[in-house]
Design a protein around this motif. Sequence first.
Motif, PDB file in Angstrom:
ATOM      1  N   SER A   1      -4.207  -6.179  36.448  1.00  0.00           N
ATOM      2  CA  SER A   1      -4.362  -5.907  35.015  1.00  0.00           C
ATOM      3  C   SER A   1      -5.807  -5.584  34.649  1.00  0.00           C
ATOM      4  O   SER A   1      -6.735  -6.256  35.102  1.00  0.00           O
ATOM      5  N   VAL A   2      -5.970  -4.558  33.808  1.00  0.00           N
ATOM      6  CA  VAL A   2      -7.272  -4.157  33.283  1.00  0.00           C
ATOM      7  C   VAL A   2      -7.149  -4.153  31.766  1.00  0.00           C
ATOM      8  O   VAL A   2      -6.203  -3.599  31.212  1.00  0.00           O
ATOM      9  N   GLU A   3      -8.126  -4.760  31.083  1.00  0.00           N
ATOM     10  CA  GLU A   3      -8.077  -4.876  29.624  1.00  0.00           C
ATOM     11  C   GLU A   3      -8.882  -3.770  28.959  1.00  0.00           C
ATOM     12  O   GLU A   3      -9.952  -3.394  29.428  1.00  0.00           O
TER      13      GLU A   3
ATOM     14  N   THR B   1      -3.619  -3.964  27.643  1.00  0.00           N
ATOM     15  CA  THR B   1      -3.824  -3.974  29.089  1.00  0.00           C
ATOM     16  C   THR B   1      -3.031  -2.856  29.745  1.00  0.00           C
ATOM     17  O   THR B   1      -2.037  -2.374  29.215  1.00  0.00           O
ATOM     18  N   VAL B   2      -3.528  -2.457  30.893  1.00  0.00           N
ATOM     19  CA  VAL B   2      -2.824  -1.526  31.761  1.00  0.00           C
ATOM     20  C   VAL B   2      -2.720  -2.224  33.109  1.00  0.00           C
ATOM     21  O   VAL B   2      -3.639  -2.936  33.526  1.00  0.00           O
ATOM     22  N   GLU B   3      -1.596  -2.055  33.751  1.00  0.00           N
ATOM     23  CA  GLU B   3      -1.428  -2.615  35.086  1.00  0.00           C
ATOM     24  C   GLU B   3      -1.519  -1.482  36.097  1.00  0.00           C
ATOM     25  O   GLU B   3      -0.942  -0.414  35.896  1.00  0.00           O
ATOM     26  N   ILE B   4      -2.274  -1.746  37.157  1.00  0.00           N
ATOM     27  CA  ILE B   4      -2.473  -0.761  38.207  1.00  0.00           C
ATOM     28  C   ILE B   4      -1.615  -1.169  39.402  1.00  0.00           C
ATOM     29  O   ILE B   4      -1.698  -2.300  39.890  1.00  0.00           O
ATOM     30  N   PHE B   5      -0.779  -0.247  39.859  1.00  0.00           N
ATOM     31  CA  PHE B   5       0.101  -0.471  41.002  1.00  0.00           C
ATOM     32  C   PHE B   5      -0.143   0.605  42.050  1.00  0.00           C
ATOM     33  O   PHE B   5      -0.572   1.715  41.709  1.00  0.00           O
TER      34      PHE B   5
ATOM     35  N   ARG C   1      -0.607   4.193  40.350  1.00  0.00           N
ATOM     36  CA  ARG C   1      -0.145   4.524  39.001  1.00  0.00           C
ATOM     37  C   ARG C   1      -0.638   3.479  38.011  1.00  0.00           C
ATOM     38  O   ARG C   1      -0.855   2.325  38.357  1.00  0.00           O
ATOM     39  N   ALA C   2      -0.792   3.930  36.766  1.00  0.00           N
ATOM     40  CA  ALA C   2      -1.166   3.071  35.650  1.00  0.00           C
ATOM     41  C   ALA C   2       0.083   2.867  34.808  1.00  0.00           C
ATOM     42  O   ALA C   2       0.757   3.836  34.454  1.00  0.00           O
ATOM     43  N   VAL C   3       0.383   1.615  34.495  1.00  0.00           N
ATOM     44  CA  VAL C   3       1.608   1.296  33.759  1.00  0.00           C
ATOM     45  C   VAL C   3       1.247   0.590  32.468  1.00  0.00           C
ATOM     46  O   VAL C   3       0.611  -0.463  32.472  1.00  0.00           O
ATOM     47  N   PHE C   4       1.642   1.195  31.361  1.00  0.00           N
ATOM     48  CA  PHE C   4       1.439   0.634  30.027  1.00  0.00           C
ATOM     49  C   PHE C   4       2.791   0.140  29.538  1.00  0.00           C
ATOM     50  O   PHE C   4       3.778   0.865  29.618  1.00  0.00           O
ATOM     51  N   ASN C   5       2.832  -1.066  29.021  1.00  0.00           N
ATOM     52  CA  ASN C   5       4.085  -1.600  28.505  1.00  0.00           C
ATOM     53  C   ASN C   5       4.020  -1.578  26.988  1.00  0.00           C
ATOM     54  O   ASN C   5       3.114  -2.145  26.390  1.00  0.00           O
ATOM     55  N   ASN C   6       4.996  -0.923  26.370  1.00  0.00           N
ATOM     56  CA  ASN C   6       5.009  -0.817  24.906  1.00  0.00           C
ATOM     57  C   ASN C   6       6.011  -1.782  24.280  1.00  0.00           C
ATOM     58  O   ASN C   6       6.490  -1.564  23.184  1.00  0.00           O
ATOM     59  N   GLY C   7       6.319  -2.845  24.989  1.00  0.00           N
ATOM     60  CA  GLY C   7       7.275  -3.812  24.469  1.00  0.00           C
ATOM     61  C   GLY C   7       8.704  -3.484  24.818  1.00  0.00           C
ATOM     62  O   GLY C   7       9.601  -4.260  24.570  1.00  0.00           O
ATOM     63  N   GLY C   8       8.924  -2.351  25.378  1.00  0.00           N
ATOM     64  CA  GLY C   8      10.277  -1.956  25.768  1.00  0.00           C
ATOM     65  C   GLY C   8      10.212  -1.247  27.094  1.00  0.00           C
ATOM     66  O   GLY C   8      10.165  -1.855  28.148  1.00  0.00           O
ATOM     67  N   SER C   9      10.162   0.079  27.041  1.00  0.00           N
ATOM     68  CA  SER C   9      10.070   0.848  28.272  1.00  0.00           C
ATOM     69  C   SER C   9       8.598   1.035  28.656  1.00  0.00           C
ATOM     70  O   SER C   9       7.715   1.037  27.799  1.00  0.00           O
ATOM     71  N   ASP C  10       8.357   1.170  29.942  1.00  0.00           N
ATOM     72  CA  ASP C  10       6.997   1.361  30.433  1.00  0.00           C
ATOM     73  C   ASP C  10       6.599   2.826  30.332  1.00  0.00           C
ATOM     74  O   ASP C  10       7.434   3.727  30.484  1.00  0.00           O
ATOM     75  N   VAL C  11       5.310   3.055  30.084  1.00  0.00           N
ATOM     76  CA  VAL C  11       4.724   4.388  30.165  1.00  0.00           C
ATOM     77  C   VAL C  11       3.934   4.404  31.469  1.00  0.00           C
ATOM     78  O   VAL C  11       3.025   3.591  31.657  1.00  0.00           O
ATOM     79  N   VAL C  12       4.307   5.293  32.372  1.00  0.00           N
ATOM     80  CA  VAL C  12       3.710   5.325  33.709  1.00  0.00           C
ATOM     81  C   VAL C  12       3.038   6.678  33.919  1.00  0.00           C
ATOM     82  O   VAL C  12       3.657   7.724  33.726  1.00  0.00           O
TER      83      VAL C  12
END
Length: 130
Positions: free
Chosen positions: A73-75, A81-85, A90-101
């Motif tokens: 996680s990066v703030e 935050t964005v999670e790096i996988f 890839r960078a994954v943003f969670n908008n409370g529902g579906s992820d933006v990747v």
Amino acid sequence: MSKSEQYHLYFLVSTREDGSQNPYVESDRDNTGSTINSEISSFISLLGPKLTDGVIFEIYSCNPFTSINNGYSVEGSFEETVEIFSPPPRAVFNNGGSDVVIPVQDFIDILYEWKNFLLSLPYKHSLSNR
């Protein structure tokens, strides 16, 4: 077309009543009126050049291109935050529902574009010292 425009993100400047000018990120809306990639714009909107460099450094420090990451996680702004996988990176943003990747390199390119936009402004602004 810039990488940010490919993701429907636009770097603009607003002028307040007191004459101060402030940079911000705006994103397009889809046909339902929902903001496209608002997670990305929220993440970077309050990052100044120094904080943007810090985020880029933090992403590179987790070696997403050469190691396996399971959600580093990066703030950013507003405690977003964005999670790096990886793999693939890839960078994954969670908008409370579906992820933006998005690919990590695209996200890094957007961060550099934001920093360069801020540095190109010929005056001191609200994010100059951030």
